[in-house]
Design a protein around this motif. Structure first.
Motif, PDB file in Angstrom:
ATOM      1  N   ASP A  93       0.846  -1.209  -0.137  1.00 36.45           N
ATOM      2  CA  ASP A  93       0.089   0.035  -0.108  1.00 36.45           C
ATOM      3  C   ASP A  93       0.963   1.311  -0.068  1.00 36.45           C
ATOM      4  N   ALA A  94       1.005   1.968  -1.093  1.00 38.50           N
ATOM      5  CA  ALA A  94       1.993   3.005  -1.417  1.00 38.50           C
ATOM      6  C   ALA A  94       1.540   4.324  -0.767  1.00 38.50           C
ATOM      7  N   THR A  95       0.108   4.367  -0.410  1.00 37.96           N
ATOM      8  CA  THR A  95      -0.366   5.487   0.078  1.00 37.96           C
ATOM      9  C   THR A  95      -1.184   5.294   1.438  1.00 37.96           C
ATOM     10  N   LEU A  98      -4.893   6.928   6.565  1.00 33.52           N
ATOM     11  CA  LEU A  98      -5.264   6.361   7.725  1.00 33.52           C
ATOM     12  C   LEU A  98      -5.335   5.050   7.961  1.00 33.52           C
ATOM     13  N   LEU A  99      -5.042   4.414   6.810  1.00 36.10           N
ATOM     14  CA  LEU A  99      -5.038   2.882   6.835  1.00 36.10           C
ATOM     15  C   LEU A  99      -6.216   2.133   6.703  1.00 36.10           C
ATOM     16  N   SER A 100      -7.397   2.657   6.328  1.00 39.64           N
ATOM     17  CA  SER A 100      -8.669   2.075   6.262  1.00 39.64           C
ATOM     18  C   SER A 100      -8.587   1.068   5.055  1.00 39.64           C
ATOM     19  N   ASP A 101      -8.085   1.363   3.949  1.00 38.99           N
ATOM     20  CA  ASP A 101      -8.096   0.126   2.987  1.00 38.99           C
ATOM     21  C   ASP A 101      -7.164  -0.921   3.572  1.00 38.99           C
ATOM     22  N   SER A 102      -5.902  -0.620   3.890  1.00 39.73           N
ATOM     23  CA  SER A 102      -4.815  -1.707   4.522  1.00 39.73           C
ATOM     24  C   SER A 102      -5.565  -2.519   5.424  1.00 39.73           C
ATOM     25  N   ALA A 114       2.840  -1.170   4.257  1.00 36.12           N
ATOM     26  CA  ALA A 114       2.100   0.022   4.070  1.00 36.12           C
ATOM     27  C   ALA A 114       2.913   1.312   4.442  1.00 36.12           C
ATOM     28  N   VAL A 115       2.973   2.108   3.478  1.00 35.31           N
ATOM     29  CA  VAL A 115       4.151   3.369   3.502  1.00 35.31           C
ATOM     30  C   VAL A 115       3.305   4.485   3.624  1.00 35.31           C
ATOM     31  N   GLU A 116       3.565   5.381   4.477  1.00 31.03           N
ATOM     32  CA  GLU A 116       3.120   6.772   4.486  1.00 31.03           C
ATOM     33  C   GLU A 116       4.193   7.812   4.870  1.00 31.03           C
ATOM     34  N   ASN A 146       7.273   4.757   7.600  1.00 31.36           N
ATOM     35  CA  ASN A 146       7.285   6.107   7.329  1.00 31.36           C
ATOM     36  C   ASN A 146       8.336   6.576   6.285  1.00 31.36           C
ATOM     37  N   ALA A 147       8.119   6.517   5.080  1.00 34.08           N
ATOM     38  CA  ALA A 147       8.961   6.984   4.121  1.00 34.08           C
ATOM     39  C   ALA A 147       8.321   7.153   2.820  1.00 34.08           C
ATOM     40  N   ASN A 148       8.845   7.731   1.691  1.00 32.44           N
ATOM     41  CA  ASN A 148       8.486   8.037   0.566  1.00 32.44           C
ATOM     42  C   ASN A 148       8.279   6.579  -0.127  1.00 32.44           C
ATOM     43  N   SER A 149       7.128   6.143  -0.531  1.00 30.20           N
ATOM     44  CA  SER A 149       6.789   4.764  -1.028  1.00 30.20           C
ATOM     45  C   SER A 149       7.672   4.443  -2.191  1.00 30.20           C
ATOM     46  N   ILE A 163       0.326  -3.572  -6.094  1.00 29.89           N
ATOM     47  CA  ILE A 163       0.518  -2.314  -5.380  1.00 29.89           C
ATOM     48  C   ILE A 163      -0.876  -1.529  -5.467  1.00 29.89           C
ATOM     49  N   TYR A 164      -1.026  -1.120  -4.406  1.00 31.48           N
ATOM     50  CA  TYR A 164      -2.431  -0.368  -4.185  1.00 31.48           C
ATOM     51  C   TYR A 164      -1.988   1.206  -4.005  1.00 31.48           C
ATOM     52  N   LEU A 165      -2.670   1.902  -4.898  1.00 30.36           N
ATOM     53  CA  LEU A 165      -2.553   3.313  -4.893  1.00 30.36           C
ATOM     54  C   LEU A 165      -3.646   4.251  -4.443  1.00 30.36           C
ATOM     55  N   PRO A 167      -3.956   8.013  -4.238  1.00 27.07           N
ATOM     56  CA  PRO A 167      -3.590   9.378  -4.031  1.00 27.07           C
ATOM     57  C   PRO A 167      -4.326  10.275  -3.563  1.00 27.07           C
ATOM     58  N   MET A 168      -3.897  11.575  -3.379  1.00 27.52           N
ATOM     59  CA  MET A 168      -4.884  12.608  -2.729  1.00 27.52           C
ATOM     60  C   MET A 168      -5.473  13.215  -4.351  1.00 27.52           C
ATOM     61  N   TYR A 169      -6.936  13.500  -4.197  1.00 28.54           N
ATOM     62  CA  TYR A 169      -7.231  14.102  -5.242  1.00 28.54           C
ATOM     63  C   TYR A 169      -8.191  15.556  -4.587  1.00 28.54           C
ATOM     64  N   ALA A 184      -8.481  16.587   6.597  1.00 28.73           N
ATOM     65  CA  ALA A 184      -7.754  16.776   7.832  1.00 28.73           C
ATOM     66  C   ALA A 184      -6.100  15.980   7.220  1.00 28.73           C
ATOM     67  N   ILE A 185      -6.008  15.066   6.588  1.00 25.50           N
ATOM     68  CA  ILE A 185      -4.946  14.616   5.966  1.00 25.50           C
ATOM     69  C   ILE A 185      -4.363  15.733   5.025  1.00 25.50           C
ATOM     70  N   ARG A 186      -5.162  16.607   4.177  1.00 21.85           N
ATOM     71  CA  ARG A 186      -4.742  17.400   3.416  1.00 21.85           C
ATOM     72  C   ARG A 186      -3.903  18.557   4.170  1.00 21.85           C
ATOM     73  N   ILE A 188      -2.578  18.463   7.237  1.00 20.45           N
ATOM     74  CA  ILE A 188      -1.264  17.841   7.810  1.00 20.45           C
ATOM     75  C   ILE A 188      -0.425  17.824   6.711  1.00 20.45           C
ATOM     76  N   LEU A 189      -0.560  17.433   5.619  1.00 22.94           N
ATOM     77  CA  LEU A 189       0.441  17.425   4.434  1.00 22.94           C
ATOM     78  C   LEU A 189       1.026  18.874   4.021  1.00 22.94           C
ATOM     79  N   GLU A 190      -0.097  19.624   4.194  1.00 22.24           N
ATOM     80  CA  GLU A 190       0.304  21.146   4.193  1.00 22.24           C
ATOM     81  C   GLU A 190       1.288  21.715   5.369  1.00 22.24           C
ATOM     82  N   ASN A 200       2.246  12.442 -10.085  1.00 23.42           N
ATOM     83  CA  ASN A 200       3.763  12.244  -9.984  1.00 23.42           C
ATOM     84  C   ASN A 200       3.869  10.718  -9.247  1.00 23.42           C
ATOM     85  N   ILE A 201       3.106  10.317  -8.338  1.00 24.96           N
ATOM     86  CA  ILE A 201       3.112   9.024  -7.604  1.00 24.96           C
ATOM     87  C   ILE A 201       2.530   8.197  -8.543  1.00 24.96           C
ATOM     88  N   ILE A 202       1.381   8.488  -9.361  1.00 27.96           N
ATOM     89  CA  ILE A 202       0.936   7.462 -10.204  1.00 27.96           C
ATOM     90  C   ILE A 202       2.006   7.220 -11.424  1.00 27.96           C
TER      91      ILE A 202
HETATM   92  C1  LIG Z   1      -6.002   9.701   0.131  1.00 33.51           C
HETATM   93  S1  LIG Z   1      -4.779   9.203   1.165  1.00 33.51           S
HETATM   94  C2  LIG Z   1      -4.877   7.581   1.435  1.00 33.51           C
HETATM   95  C3  LIG Z   1      -6.063   7.125   2.153  1.00 33.51           C
HETATM   96  C4  LIG Z   1      -5.912   5.570   2.550  1.00 33.51           C
HETATM   97  N1  LIG Z   1      -5.972   4.638   1.278  1.00 33.51           N
HETATM   98  C5  LIG Z   1      -7.113   5.181   3.564  1.00 33.51           C
HETATM   99  O1  LIG Z   1      -7.666   4.214   3.422  1.00 33.51           O
HETATM  100  O2  LIG Z   1      -7.019   5.906   4.804  1.00 33.51           O
HETATM  101  C6  LIG Z   1      -3.282   9.300   0.394  1.00 33.51           C
HETATM  102  C7  LIG Z   1      -2.198   9.180   1.453  1.00 33.51           C
HETATM  103  O3  LIG Z   1      -0.637   9.140   0.708  1.00 33.51           O
HETATM  104  C8  LIG Z   1       0.104   9.355   1.218  1.00 33.51           C
HETATM  105  N2  LIG Z   1       1.312   9.756   0.039  1.00 33.51           N
HETATM  106  C9  LIG Z   1       1.232  10.542  -1.148  1.00 33.51           C
HETATM  107  N3  LIG Z   1       2.153  10.183  -1.908  1.00 33.51           N
HETATM  108  C10 LIG Z   1       3.166   9.319  -0.921  1.00 33.51           C
HETATM  109  C11 LIG Z   1       4.172   8.774  -1.334  1.00 33.51           C
HETATM  110  N4  LIG Z   1       5.195   8.859  -2.427  1.00 33.51           N
HETATM  111  N5  LIG Z   1       4.645   7.956  -0.368  1.00 33.51           N
HETATM  112  C12 LIG Z   1       4.212   7.726   0.729  1.00 33.51           C
HETATM  113  N6  LIG Z   1       2.887   8.182   0.945  1.00 33.51           N
HETATM  114  C13 LIG Z   1       2.448   8.820   0.324  1.00 33.51           C
HETATM  115  C14 LIG Z   1      -0.277  10.995   1.551  1.00 33.51           C
HETATM  116  O4  LIG Z   1       0.576  11.343   2.567  1.00 33.51           O
HETATM  117  C15 LIG Z   1      -1.814  10.471   2.099  1.00 33.51           C
HETATM  118  O5  LIG Z   1      -1.688  10.280   3.452  1.00 33.51           O
END
Ligand SMILES: C[S@@+](CC[C@H](N)C(=O)[O-])C[C@H]1O[C@@H](n2cnc3c(N)ncnc32)[C@H](O)[C@@H]1O
Length: 243
Positions: A93-95, A98-102, A114-116, A146-149, A163-165, A167-169, A184-186, A188-190, A200-202
């Protein structure tokens, strides 16, 4: 960053978080715009001190996710996206968010890395895992990083089944209320200066070796890549699957 902790809640866990992540424990409400709190509900985050009621706390045992986990057989769309399998899958899980999907993947019997990227989100989710561990045995099939996936995927050098993606939309105006977790996630990312273009991540993962990639997207978004193998559509989101 600071964590507001009243004396009765000072325990080894918050001391460890403070030490590992350089978070200062304070016993008066911080004057900064955002801060952590730690109490009987575990670790929470206040993103705007002027709105202390808008508190972000992750809990896998209660609320919408707790309810979904109890009736996981109803997760028809996620199950269809994963596809039929006789053996448990190994999912990246590359994104994580809050881990709901995982958590749904885990409850279906799969294992997940799972990587955040956000430290704040990672800490909130790690603390939710600590609190839920004894009640949810399948959490032991999860590794949270905790890293860049994109970077970590290359380092791990494991051939995952999926691989599960997700991303934020941008949130549509009519969905703002429904998307309080996403906003709330948005925020925090700000705060952490991590807002990135979702394309980019896609494109990064599209160019990496993998058996199957599942991309969760808003239902009405346009196709970005033409080589989709199949799609699973829900009421507001869809899964584009690339094999
Ligand atoms: C829409 S949320 C994912 C929600 C998640 N699927 C859930 O069920 O809670 C997108 C998350 O992906 C993370 N993210 C985006 N790009 C990332 C990257 N390159 N590496 C790790 N995390 C990333 C963001 O920080 C954000 O927390």
């Amino acid at each position: 960053m600071q964590a507001y902790v009243e004396k009765p809640f000072l325990d080894t866990n918050i001391h460890q978080i403070s030490k590992e992540f350089s978070i200062e424990i304070v016993n008066i409400i911080p004057s900064s715009k955002y801060y952590f709190t730690y109490d009987a509900n575990g670790l929470s985050f206040i993103k705007d001190s002027k709105k202390p009621k808008e508190i972000l706390n992750v809990n896998f045992l209660k609320g919408k996710l707790g309810w979904r986990l109890k009736r996981v057989n109803h997760e028809a769309n996620l199950k269809k996206a994963l596809g039929k399998t006789k053996k448990p899958l190994c999912i990246f899980d590359a994104t994580a968010g809050l881990l709901s999907d995982s958590m749904i993947f885990l409850s279906l019997g799969h294992s997940v890395v799972a990587v955040e990227q956000s430290k704040i989100i990672y800490l909130l989710v790690s603390d939710a895992i600590r609190r839920a561990k004894s009640s949810i045995p399948f959490i032991s099939n999860l590794k949270l990083i905790n890293a860049n996936s994109v970077d970590i995927y290359k380092e791990l050098d494991i051939l995952f089944d999926i691989i599960y993606l997700d991303p934020m939309y941008p949130i549509l105006k009519k969905n703002v209320k429904k998307s309080s977790e996403i906003s709330a996630i948005r925020s925090i990312l700000e705060i952490e200066n991590l807002i990135d273009n979702e394309d980019n991540i896609i494109s990064n993962f599209m160019n990496l070796d993998c058996k199957k990639l599942i991309l969760k997207r808003p239902l009405k978004s346009k196709k970005i890549y033409s080589n989709i193998n199949y799609q699973v559509k829900g009421s507001t989101t869809k899964f584009d699957i690339y094999i």
